[in-house]
Design a protein around this motif. Structure first.
Motif, PDB file in Angstrom:
ATOM      1  N   ALA A 185       0.831  -1.203   0.000  1.00 40.86           N
ATOM      2  CA  ALA A 185       0.000   0.000   0.000  1.00 40.86           C
ATOM      3  C   ALA A 185       0.866   1.255   0.000  1.00 40.86           C
ATOM      4  O   ALA A 185       0.563   2.238  -0.694  1.00 40.86           O
ATOM      5  N   ALA A 186       1.966   1.231   0.754  1.00 38.03           N
ATOM      6  CA  ALA A 186       2.872   2.387   0.803  1.00 38.03           C
ATOM      7  C   ALA A 186       3.539   2.615  -0.552  1.00 38.03           C
ATOM      8  O   ALA A 186       3.693   3.758  -1.001  1.00 38.03           O
ATOM      9  N   ILE A 187       3.931   1.525  -1.211  1.00 33.88           N
ATOM     10  CA  ILE A 187       4.558   1.638  -2.527  1.00 33.88           C
ATOM     11  C   ILE A 187       3.586   2.259  -3.530  1.00 33.88           C
ATOM     12  O   ILE A 187       3.933   3.190  -4.274  1.00 33.88           O
ATOM     13  N   PHE A 188       2.356   1.761  -3.549  1.00 35.81           N
ATOM     14  CA  PHE A 188       1.366   2.289  -4.485  1.00 35.81           C
ATOM     15  C   PHE A 188       0.980   3.726  -4.136  1.00 35.81           C
ATOM     16  O   PHE A 188       0.731   4.543  -5.026  1.00 35.81           O
ATOM     17  N   ALA A 189       0.942   4.045  -2.844  1.00 38.18           N
ATOM     18  CA  ALA A 189       0.614   5.408  -2.438  1.00 38.18           C
ATOM     19  C   ALA A 189       1.676   6.391  -2.930  1.00 38.18           C
ATOM     20  O   ALA A 189       1.354   7.455  -3.474  1.00 38.18           O
ATOM     21  N   GLY A 190       2.952   6.037  -2.742  1.00 39.11           N
ATOM     22  CA  GLY A 190       4.024   6.893  -3.227  1.00 39.11           C
ATOM     23  C   GLY A 190       3.997   7.066  -4.728  1.00 39.11           C
ATOM     24  O   GLY A 190       4.220   8.169  -5.255  1.00 39.11           O
ATOM     25  N   TYR A 191       3.693   5.976  -5.425  1.00 37.84           N
ATOM     26  CA  TYR A 191       3.657   6.044  -6.889  1.00 37.84           C
ATOM     27  C   TYR A 191       2.508   6.926  -7.378  1.00 37.84           C
ATOM     28  O   TYR A 191       2.702   7.798  -8.241  1.00 37.84           O
TER      29      TYR A 191
ATOM     30  N   LEU B 259      10.882   6.133  -6.937  1.00 39.35           N
ATOM     31  CA  LEU B 259      11.824   5.015  -6.833  1.00 39.35           C
ATOM     32  C   LEU B 259      12.334   4.859  -5.408  1.00 39.35           C
ATOM     33  O   LEU B 259      12.441   3.740  -4.888  1.00 39.35           O
ATOM     34  N   SER B 260      12.636   5.977  -4.760  1.00 39.79           N
ATOM     35  CA  SER B 260      13.166   5.927  -3.402  1.00 39.79           C
ATOM     36  C   SER B 260      12.131   5.396  -2.415  1.00 39.79           C
ATOM     37  O   SER B 260      12.465   4.618  -1.508  1.00 39.79           O
ATOM     38  N   VAL B 261      10.869   5.787  -2.573  1.00 40.17           N
ATOM     39  CA  VAL B 261       9.804   5.262  -1.721  1.00 40.17           C
ATOM     40  C   VAL B 261       9.722   3.745  -1.856  1.00 40.17           C
ATOM     41  O   VAL B 261       9.610   3.011  -0.856  1.00 40.17           O
ATOM     42  N   CYS B 262       9.792   3.267  -3.096  1.00 40.23           N
ATOM     43  CA  CYS B 262       9.749   1.815  -3.323  1.00 40.23           C
ATOM     44  C   CYS B 262      10.924   1.116  -2.654  1.00 40.23           C
ATOM     45  O   CYS B 262      10.756   0.058  -2.027  1.00 40.23           O
ATOM     46  N   VAL B 263      12.111   1.702  -2.774  1.00 43.08           N
ATOM     47  CA  VAL B 263      13.301   1.074  -2.190  1.00 43.08           C
ATOM     48  C   VAL B 263      13.221   1.066  -0.670  1.00 43.08           C
ATOM     49  O   VAL B 263      13.623   0.093  -0.013  1.00 43.08           O
ATOM     50  N   PHE B 264      12.703   2.149  -0.080  1.00 43.82           N
ATOM     51  CA  PHE B 264      12.504   2.171   1.371  1.00 43.82           C
ATOM     52  C   PHE B 264      11.639   1.002   1.808  1.00 43.82           C
ATOM     53  O   PHE B 264      11.963   0.282   2.757  1.00 43.82           O
ATOM     54  N   GLU B 265      10.519   0.811   1.127  1.00 43.06           N
ATOM     55  CA  GLU B 265       9.586  -0.240   1.529  1.00 43.06           C
ATOM     56  C   GLU B 265      10.143  -1.637   1.255  1.00 43.06           C
ATOM     57  O   GLU B 265       9.928  -2.569   2.034  1.00 43.06           O
ATOM     58  N   ILE B 266      10.843  -1.796   0.151  1.00 43.41           N
ATOM     59  CA  ILE B 266      11.438  -3.101  -0.150  1.00 43.41           C
ATOM     60  C   ILE B 266      12.489  -3.464   0.899  1.00 43.41           C
ATOM     61  O   ILE B 266      12.630  -4.635   1.273  1.00 43.41           O
ATOM     62  N   SER B 267      13.198  -2.461   1.390  1.00 46.21           N
ATOM     63  CA  SER B 267      14.181  -2.733   2.445  1.00 46.21           C
ATOM     64  C   SER B 267      13.490  -3.192   3.729  1.00 46.21           C
ATOM     65  O   SER B 267      14.007  -4.037   4.461  1.00 46.21           O
ATOM     66  N   VAL B 268      12.294  -2.646   4.023  1.00 49.15           N
ATOM     67  CA  VAL B 268      11.529  -3.094   5.189  1.00 49.15           C
ATOM     68  C   VAL B 268      11.080  -4.541   5.001  1.00 49.15           C
ATOM     69  O   VAL B 268      11.157  -5.362   5.922  1.00 49.15           O
TER      70      VAL B 268
ATOM     71  N   LEU C 188      13.190  13.995  -0.394  1.00 54.34           N
ATOM     72  CA  LEU C 188      11.782  14.232  -0.065  1.00 54.34           C
ATOM     73  C   LEU C 188      11.034  12.933   0.219  1.00 54.34           C
ATOM     74  O   LEU C 188       9.967  12.958   0.841  1.00 54.34           O
ATOM     75  N   SER C 189      11.575  11.823  -0.242  1.00 54.50           N
ATOM     76  CA  SER C 189      10.870  10.552  -0.058  1.00 54.50           C
ATOM     77  C   SER C 189      10.843  10.112   1.402  1.00 54.50           C
ATOM     78  O   SER C 189       9.908   9.428   1.824  1.00 54.50           O
ATOM     79  N   PHE C 190      11.867  10.492   2.176  1.00 58.74           N
ATOM     80  CA  PHE C 190      11.922  10.000   3.552  1.00 58.74           C
ATOM     81  C   PHE C 190      10.825  10.588   4.444  1.00 58.74           C
ATOM     82  O   PHE C 190      10.160   9.828   5.166  1.00 58.74           O
ATOM     83  N   PRO C 191      10.590  11.907   4.468  1.00 63.00           N
ATOM     84  CA  PRO C 191       9.477  12.410   5.290  1.00 63.00           C
ATOM     85  C   PRO C 191       8.142  11.774   4.923  1.00 63.00           C
ATOM     86  O   PRO C 191       7.324  11.492   5.807  1.00 63.00           O
ATOM     87  N   PHE C 192       7.954  11.514   3.627  1.00 70.71           N
ATOM     88  CA  PHE C 192       6.703  10.890   3.188  1.00 70.71           C
ATOM     89  C   PHE C 192       6.599   9.454   3.709  1.00 70.71           C
ATOM     90  O   PHE C 192       5.574   9.061   4.277  1.00 70.71           O
ATOM     91  N   ILE C 193       7.653   8.677   3.534  1.00 71.02           N
ATOM     92  CA  ILE C 193       7.591   7.275   3.938  1.00 71.02           C
ATOM     93  C   ILE C 193       7.570   7.145   5.461  1.00 71.02           C
ATOM     94  O   ILE C 193       6.935   6.239   6.017  1.00 71.02           O
ATOM     95  N   GLN C 194       8.237   8.058   6.163  1.00 73.99           N
ATOM     96  CA  GLN C 194       8.206   8.026   7.625  1.00 73.99           C
ATOM     97  C   GLN C 194       6.800   8.319   8.139  1.00 73.99           C
ATOM     98  O   GLN C 194       6.348   7.713   9.115  1.00 73.99           O
ATOM     99  N   MET C 195       6.103   9.242   7.491  1.00 76.92           N
ATOM    100  CA  MET C 195       4.720   9.543   7.866  1.00 76.92           C
ATOM    101  C   MET C 195       3.846   8.301   7.701  1.00 76.92           C
ATOM    102  O   MET C 195       3.002   8.000   8.550  1.00 76.92           O
ATOM    103  N   LEU C 196       4.067   7.545   6.617  1.00 75.69           N
ATOM    104  CA  LEU C 196       3.300   6.322   6.408  1.00 75.69           C
ATOM    105  C   LEU C 196       3.635   5.270   7.453  1.00 75.69           C
ATOM    106  O   LEU C 196       2.749   4.570   7.949  1.00 75.69           O
ATOM    107  N   TRP C 197       4.922   5.139   7.788  1.00 82.32           N
ATOM    108  CA  TRP C 197       5.313   4.168   8.794  1.00 82.32           C
ATOM    109  C   TRP C 197       4.644   4.446  10.139  1.00 82.32           C
ATOM    110  O   TRP C 197       4.201   3.537  10.833  1.00 82.32           O
ATOM    111  N   LEU C 198       4.572   5.722  10.504  1.00 80.77           N
ATOM    112  CA  LEU C 198       4.004   6.094  11.799  1.00 80.77           C
ATOM    113  C   LEU C 198       2.484   5.966  11.827  1.00 80.77           C
ATOM    114  O   LEU C 198       1.890   5.930  12.908  1.00 80.77           O
TER     115      LEU C 198
END
Length: 292
Positions: A8-14, A45-54, A118-128
């Motif tokens: 869901a996070a990957i698709f949201a970022g995309y 791409l960075s959002v996807c890589v963040f989530e794939i690493s998780v 810019l991808s990190f603040p977005f993905i961190q918001m989703l994680w929280l």
């Protein structure tokens, strides 16, 4: 359930990137759109890589490798990102073969890095905001540094990985060009798998800057980071380009240059032909006017 949250996070970022892309395409002049495209694509791409690493860290590493392969394949096949490279090293080929302005490519690199940051603040918001155990562990433990080896060893790994990846691209542009996107994806995934415990095998300075330097729990010395994650991939890419020029005979680039030159000659010839026709018609009208 945690894996579904990651998807869901990957698709949201995309999709957020696509909405911004659509808006900027309508607002920005055409000459400025490529820079926005690089920023948006690197963000996605960075959002996807963040989530794939998780996924690989807390769920299943094999599924993470498969997700990486799918992501790289759709990118290389041109189904996403509208031709944006989202990687500073990808711009070096045009610079070496004199097919792009230095200032233009430097500007694209700046926008690539900005998109990754810019991808990190977005993905961190989703994680929280999730109720996923995977993401709870990710937030709790934080990002770990991927430079777990000595400086020179990490530097050598990044050079080697980028050289092999770029060379596989050049080697598969001939008779194997139909399989080029898949071959590149497979090579990158295999390199990341076998060398993951060294530097993370980024081969992308923009993503490395966002994910292994700025937001790591152990801050790395900036000179070390630039040396390993920027200079290493750049040297590896340039070495592959040089080998391609000297030994592999880059027919694709040569043909592209020849076509460009032939097109210019044809356009110049057509222009001269039109000018002669116009001059001839004007001279003929003048003679008719005098005779009249």
């Amino acid at each position: 359930m945690g894996f579904l949250w990651s998807l869901a996070a990957i698709f949201a970022g995309y999709f957020i990137g696509e909405i911004v892309r659509l808006a900027l395409r309508r607002v920005l002049p055409e000459v400025y759109y490529p820079y926005a495209n690089e920023l948006i694509s690197t963000f996605q791409l960075s959002v996807c890589v963040f989530e794939i690493s998780v996924i690989g860290r807390f769920y299943n590493p094999w599924i993470a490798l498969w997700c990486s392969f799918v992501l790289l394949s759709v990118k290389n096949l041109g189904f996403v990102f509208e031709g944006a490279l989202a990687n500073p090293c990808g711009l070096l080929e045009d610079l070496v073969y004199d097919q792009g302005w230095l200032t233009d490519n430097l500007a694209k690199i700046v926008f690539q890095v900005l998109g990754a940051l810019l991808s990190f603040p977005f993905i961190q918001m989703l994680w929280l905001s999730t109720w996923s155990e995977l993401h709870y562990q990710q937030v709790k433990k934080g990002l770990r540094s991927t430079l777990d080896v000595s400086l020179l060893y990490g530097f050598s790994i990044e050079i080697l990985a980028t050289f092999v990846s770029t060379t596989s691209d050049f080697l598969s542009r001939g008779t194997l060009r139909r399989f080029n996107p898949v071959i590149r994806s497979v090579v990158c995934v295999l390199l990341s798998f076998f060398l993951s415990e060294t530097t993370g095998t980024w081969m992308n300075p923009a993503l490395a800057t966002a994910q292994t330097f700025v937001y790591c729990s152990r801050k790395e010395v900036i000179t070390e980071h630039l040396f390993v994650f920027w200079l290493g991939p750049i040297i590896g890419t340039l070495a592959a380009i040089e080998m391609n020029t000297l030994f592999l005979k880059p027919s694709v680039n040569t043909q592209r240059t020849k076509n460009s030159l032939a097109k210019k000659i044809k356009q110049s010839s057509a222009k001269n032909h039109r000018n002669r026709a116009v001059n001839s018609n004007s001279e003929q009208k003048e003679r008719l006017a005098k005779n009249a």
